[in-house]
Design an enzyme around this catalytic site. Structure first.
Site, short mmCIF file in Angstrom:
data_model
loop_
_atom_site.label_atom_id
_atom_site.label_comp_id
_atom_site.label_asym_id
_atom_site.label_seq_id
_atom_site.Cartn_x
_atom_site.Cartn_y
_atom_site.Cartn_z
N LYS A 124 16.68 -9.02 19.52
CA LYS A 124 15.90 -7.19 20.25
C LYS A 124 15.76 -6.33 18.59
CE LYS A 124 16.30 -7.92 24.58
NZ LYS A 124 16.40 -9.42 24.81
N GLU A 208 21.75 1.68 20.58
CA GLU A 208 21.19 2.96 20.97
C GLU A 208 21.87 3.59 21.05
OE1 GLU A 208 18.58 1.15 23.39
OE2 GLU A 208 17.48 -0.05 22.53
N ARG A 300 8.19 -12.99 29.96
CA ARG A 300 8.78 -13.71 31.31
C ARG A 300 7.83 -12.66 32.52
NH1 ARG A 300 12.59 -11.70 33.77
NH2 ARG A 300 14.69 -10.79 32.84
#
Length: 687
Positions: A124, A208, A300
């Site tokens: 990430k 974040e 996915r």
């Protein structure tokens, strides 16, 4: 065109997953003329996907690490069955670059993106840097390599609380915590790292800024091996609990065509930046001012892809298999259209009233009565990996099924969702079905006033105990009378429990209360007594407090009944739920669900209920950590231990003030629901 004659010939597909996605791929493969191969663990030896596949191969024991996450075992199963392709579903190995590389070495087609694309988005932190360089807007945060506790806490303070801690290698809500203030940071960091290590073998974190009222809007992208890429519009997935989605819809409400195009083009740009092939989802946070920020890309197929299928008319699993066979995308961007609106409700085996604790057990009933509810099969779809009689174990994700509905517009689709949820008959395992009804019926949801903390903001309303009226208690009493009649042995008058009397009117007193009071049904103020007197034939006169109602019950198909009270007839689903107590009546209709514990009044236990001085396991799971020591005094609410079940951690707290006695289990031990985990020391003060 047959996929056997495609540029990359496909004849047999192995599905390296379980549950509803495995069943979905099996059915799509069969429609395309492909042979399907299922894989399974010992816990899934008789699971639905195993029963439906053409062939099935055992991988290993129940633990995912020894079965569904065992790369060598999956590859070996593909070799043994001659599989030309492996479809990973979602979860498990679906975003594992090492697994993709192993497929490539074995000469097996991976139905998904190349290993390089998964690696690019799997980390990430690196993905954020790459998207930043590509001009995709990012939420302020820290994505660096220095993972020391002090540095992470300093960065959190720089960003400003609240912040979101996320596993760098994570997804699906695992290894994720919202931290509201600095005092909570270290405990949250420790918990995230434990979950991340257990789920992904990697405990690196990113931080974040946590936006307080954002919406979670994601874009479905699809790319082929010829360099073509499209977006199949967006989904709103804002309604979440523990960062896992509960209700999704497409298209996202309130999206202008300009914003839709900007987000869609940004998503395709992100996919092409990493050389993506196949189905993927680019997730954004959409703020109130219509600015949007890249969160992550799921490399996915997503659990919520059916809502996209409903509004576009496209079969995304078929698209996956065609692209994996080397064929170009079936449609270009200018050929894709949005038609109507769709919702998906995720049915979980969990108890919302107990902080969404996962539930286990045997599904006694599992059925969606479309005809009885007046629903069209073209408008309603139930994607499930279970059937009546199946066991729900502690080992895997608690999602049982997905209920997907379509309407000409949002209001019509929402009305269909209400009716479909009411028609969904599930018993034997506690589920979130009634909670889904309350969510979908909430005024703010109906108005599309959405954000990612929707459940938190409306917690009191969503979990408020409904005020039950006299007709509800009377309806429950009629159902209880029907239960008593059905328990009669061969019609013998001496075995009947419905109040039959020789030379006298039948009378039965029935005590009704909320299941949370079931252990003390005699002294609870919540008890309502209904006196039922047989009136004429199958009719009863029901006395609820000062109200008297003339009532009758008629059995319909399945669990459906028609209750008539003073000439007002209502159609209900009525059943006994053995998931918690054997005598819980569940009444449901389009307005929601009512659960009531019932007993014949002469059968009520009038003894004083005593609370054991123990802490018992609320679910099947594994002990992760003990947080206190024997002999330690604790206050009510003190965290005592951490359990893990269905891939999520749950902290168990002290039910009252007391002193810790002894633990019955250690970290790493597996425990069953209801087993005693901890005993409290006896009160020596004499109080």
């Amino acid at each position: 065109m047959s996929l056997a004659n495609a540029p990359t010939p496909l004849t047999t597909v192995l599905i390296a997953n379980r549950g509803e996605i495995a069943c979905r791929v099996i059915r799509t493969a069969r429609r395309l003329g492909l042979k399907s191969v299922a894989v399974y663990s010992d816990a899934d030896a008789n699971a639905r996907h195993v029963r439906e596949a053409d062939e099935a191969v055992r991988l290993g024991p129940a633990a995912a690490r020894e079965s569904y996450l065992n790369v060598e075992a999956v590859i070996d199963a593909a070799r043994r069955t001659g599989a030309s392709a492996i479809h990973p579903g979602y979860g498990f190995l679906s975003e594992n670059a090492t697994f993709v590389a192993a497929c490539e070495r074995a000469g097996i087609v991976f139905v998904g993106p190349p290993a390089s694309a998964i690696a690019a988005m799997g980390d990430k932190s690196a993905a954020k840097a790459r998207m930043d360089a590509a001009g995709v807007p990012l939420v302020p945060g820290y994505h660096g390599d220095d993972q020391s506790d002090d540095l992470l806490k300093t960065e959190a303070e720089r960003i400003g609380y609240p912040v979101l801690l996320k596993a760098s290698a994570g997804g699906g809500g695992k290894g994720m915590r919202v931290v509201e203030r600095g005092a909570e940071f270290q405990a949250a960091l420790d918990g995230c790292r434990r979950e991340s290590r257990a789920a992904f073998g990697d405990d690196r974190m990113l931080i974040e800024k946590y936006l307080t009222q954002p919406r979670h809007v994601e874009v479905q992208v699809f790319c082929d091996g010829q360099g073509n890429g499209v977006y199949l519009f967006e989904r709103d997935c804002s309604v979440q609990r523990r960062h896992q989605k509960v209700l999704e819809e497409a298209p996202a409400p309130g999206m202008s065509e300009t914003l839709r195009r900007e987000m869609g083009e940004a998503a395709v740009r992100a996919a092409k930046e990493i050389g993506y092939v196949g189905a993927g989802t680019v997730e954004f946070l959409l703020d109130a001012d219509q600015s949007f920020f890249f969160m992550e890309m799921n490399t996915r197929l997503q659990v919520e892809h059916p809502v996209t299928e409903m509004i576009t008319g496209e079969d995304l699993v078929e698209w996956q298999l065609r692209v994996a066979a080397g064929l170009p995308l079936p449609k270009a961007q200018n050929e894709l259209r949005i038609v109507g609106h769709a919702f998906e409700a995720r049915l979980y085996a969990e108890d919302p009233e107990q902080d969404f604790l996962p539930a286990t057990g045997r599904l006694e009933r599992f059925n969606l009565d479309l005809a009885g509810a007046g629903l069209e099969s073209s408008r309603v779809r139930l994607d499930s990996g279970v059937e009546a009689g199946d066991e729900v174990s502690m080992h895997y994700d608690p999602m049982l099924a997905k209920l997907i509905v379509h309407g000409d517009d949002r209001d019509q689709a929402l009305a269909t969702l209400h009716r479909a949820l009411a028609a969904l008959d599930v018993s034997g395992v506690i589920t979130n079905r009634a909670f889904l009804q309350r969510l979908a019926g909430h005024t703010a949801f109906q108005k599309a006033e959405l954000d990612t903390r929707f459940i938190e903001h409306h917690f009191e309303a969503l979990f408020a105990k409904p005020a039950l009226d006299e007709p509800t208690y009377a309806s429950a009493a009629l159902v209880a009378l029907e239960v008593l009649r059905n328990e009669a042995d061969g019609g013998s008058l001496w075995a009947r429990r419905d109040g039959w009397r020789l030379n006298g009117a039948a009378q039965v007193r029935i005590a009704l209360t909320d299941p949370s009071h079931a252990t003390d049904a005699s002294s609870s103020d919540a008890i309502v007594t209904v006196l039922a007197e047989r009136h004429a034939g199958e009719a009863w006169r029901l006395h609820v407090g000062d109200v008297t109602l003339e009532g009758q019950l008629q059995r319909l198909e399945g669990d459906a009944v028609a209750v008539t009270l003073d000439g007002h007839r209502r159609r209900l689903l009525a059943r006994l739920d053995h998931a918690t107590h054997g005598d819980v009546l569940v009444l449901s209709d389009v307005h929601g669900e009512t659960r009531l514990f019932w007993r014949r009044l002469d059968a009520v236990d009038h003894g004083q209920h005593e609370v054991d001085a123990t802490l018992t396991a609320p679910m099947h799971g594994t002990v992760v950590a003990l947080l206190v020591e024997p002999g330690q005094p604790v206050e009510k609410g003190t965290p005592l231990m951490v359990m893990e079940a269905m891939k999520m951690e749950h902290t168990l707290n002290a039910p009252a003030d007391g002193q810790v006695g002894s633990f019955h289990f250690a970290a790493g031990d597996t425990v069953g629901q209801g087993e005693v985990l901890l005993e409290f020391a006896a009160d020596e003060s004499g109080g």
